[in-house]
Design an enzyme around this catalytic site. Sequence first.
Site, PDB file in Angstrom:
ATOM      1  N   HIS A  85      -4.285  -0.223  10.259  1.00  0.00           N
ATOM      2  CA  HIS A  85      -4.232  -0.880   9.554  1.00  0.00           C
ATOM      3  C   HIS A  85      -5.658  -0.959   9.013  1.00  0.00           C
ATOM      4  O   HIS A  85      -6.146  -2.075   8.027  1.00  0.00           O
ATOM      5  CB  HIS A  85      -4.775  -2.715  10.312  1.00  0.00           C
ATOM      6  N   ILE A 111       0.756  -1.190   0.308  1.00  0.00           N
ATOM      7  CA  ILE A 111      -0.159  -0.046   0.352  1.00  0.00           C
ATOM      8  C   ILE A 111       0.790   1.600   0.313  1.00  0.00           C
ATOM      9  O   ILE A 111       0.143   2.622  -0.267  1.00  0.00           O
ATOM     10  CB  ILE A 111      -0.918   0.535   1.515  1.00  0.00           C
ATOM     11  N   ASP A 112       2.622   0.911   0.036  1.00  0.00           N
ATOM     12  CA  ASP A 112       2.682   2.555  -0.126  1.00  0.00           C
ATOM     13  C   ASP A 112       3.293   2.570  -0.893  1.00  0.00           C
ATOM     14  O   ASP A 112       3.648   3.597  -1.042  1.00  0.00           O
ATOM     15  CB  ASP A 112       4.070   1.887   1.222  1.00  0.00           C
TER      16      ASP A 112
END
Length: 383
Positions: free
Chosen positions: A296, A149-150
């Site tokens: 999260h 997701i980064d």
Amino acid sequence: MAKKKKAKKRIGILTGGGDCAGLNPAIKWATKGLLDPEMSEEFGNNFEVIGFRNGWAGVLNYDPKGKQDDYFIKLNEDVVRTWDRFGGTNLGSSRTNPLKNKQTLNKTLKNFEDLGLHALICIGGEDTNSVGHGLSLKGKNIVGIPKTIDKDLMGTDYSLGFSTAVEVIREEIGRLRTTAGSHNRIFVVETMGRHAGHLALQGGIAGGACMILIPEFDFDVDKVMEILNDRKKSGARYDIVVVAEGAKPAKMSKELTTDKDLDEFGHVRLGGIGTFLRKEIKKRDIAEVRSVVLSHLQRGGEPNHYDVRMGRAFGLAAAELIHREYFGRMVSMRDNCISSVPIYEAIRRDNDGKIMLNYVNIDVEYDVDRYIAKRRVMNMKMF
Ligand code: F6P
């Protein structure tokens, strides 16, 4: 002309590192691509597909005398039929590192033999792909699929999970906006993003944040306060500030962490910058202030349309690379086209031995005076 069908070969799939949306679609379509009758006929392949449980742990801990189901499950079209509807990874994931030492490496290599593994698709970020590369150098047939997701992996313009995570940030900011507005408060929203600020920047843009602080540019706390004060003076009733977990003030020597433990790849758990900023804002009495850590939530939930489609494309591309026996490569998206690069391109190290990452381009994307995305967007690359 169709080639003569070869003997059955076993192909493994695993998901490593932090989970995210888009993994299950990739597993589904890699499986379907590997078993696809047309591709199998064209390349003369006859594959059996297995999915390892809990990332590299399933491969490393495999014991031929143990219960097979503890290490892997068989995958076919029926098993994976509905998987693209779900978030996370139905195979499980871990931060297990088979390259931790000589013993774990040798055990992993032996397990490849014991399992009769012809090739392995590993879906992951820098850590998972660096293990894939290491095994590739040892002669194993590996294909990588980028996910994080980064969105900080090199060698690709997109990695699975990013789009859904941006959407989560936008939605959560939307919720916070109504309560911030009702109480005339400032909300500091801490996002993930260990080294790169893509998530904070794009999520912040999508959510309409007034300020976005990212790891690529150390901020000045006084300047943050000045911007908030100016906004208040010009009539802002409330404000949303987005800060990436890896962002820090120029005067702080290191990023804030939640604990000191390192995972098997040597990473600490970041967190706390949102609380730090909340306290600073409170000290100066600019407005009532609260902070929220999205944590999260950004990795959870079902994949959005983009991650379903990209999971499909990346999964099928990985399967095709294996059909073509084109190993040691990572699937990639470049200029809106699906292609592949040598895995090495995604995990190259700099002179200090650190993996080189894909950072926000400060000159092009970030306004260092206003701590927000640049307004000059012509020729800017969007994912
Ligand atoms: O690497 C992806 C990531 O989501 C980072 O943004 C974050 O720092 C990290 O994983 C959190 O990892 P964990 O789930 O192990 O706490």
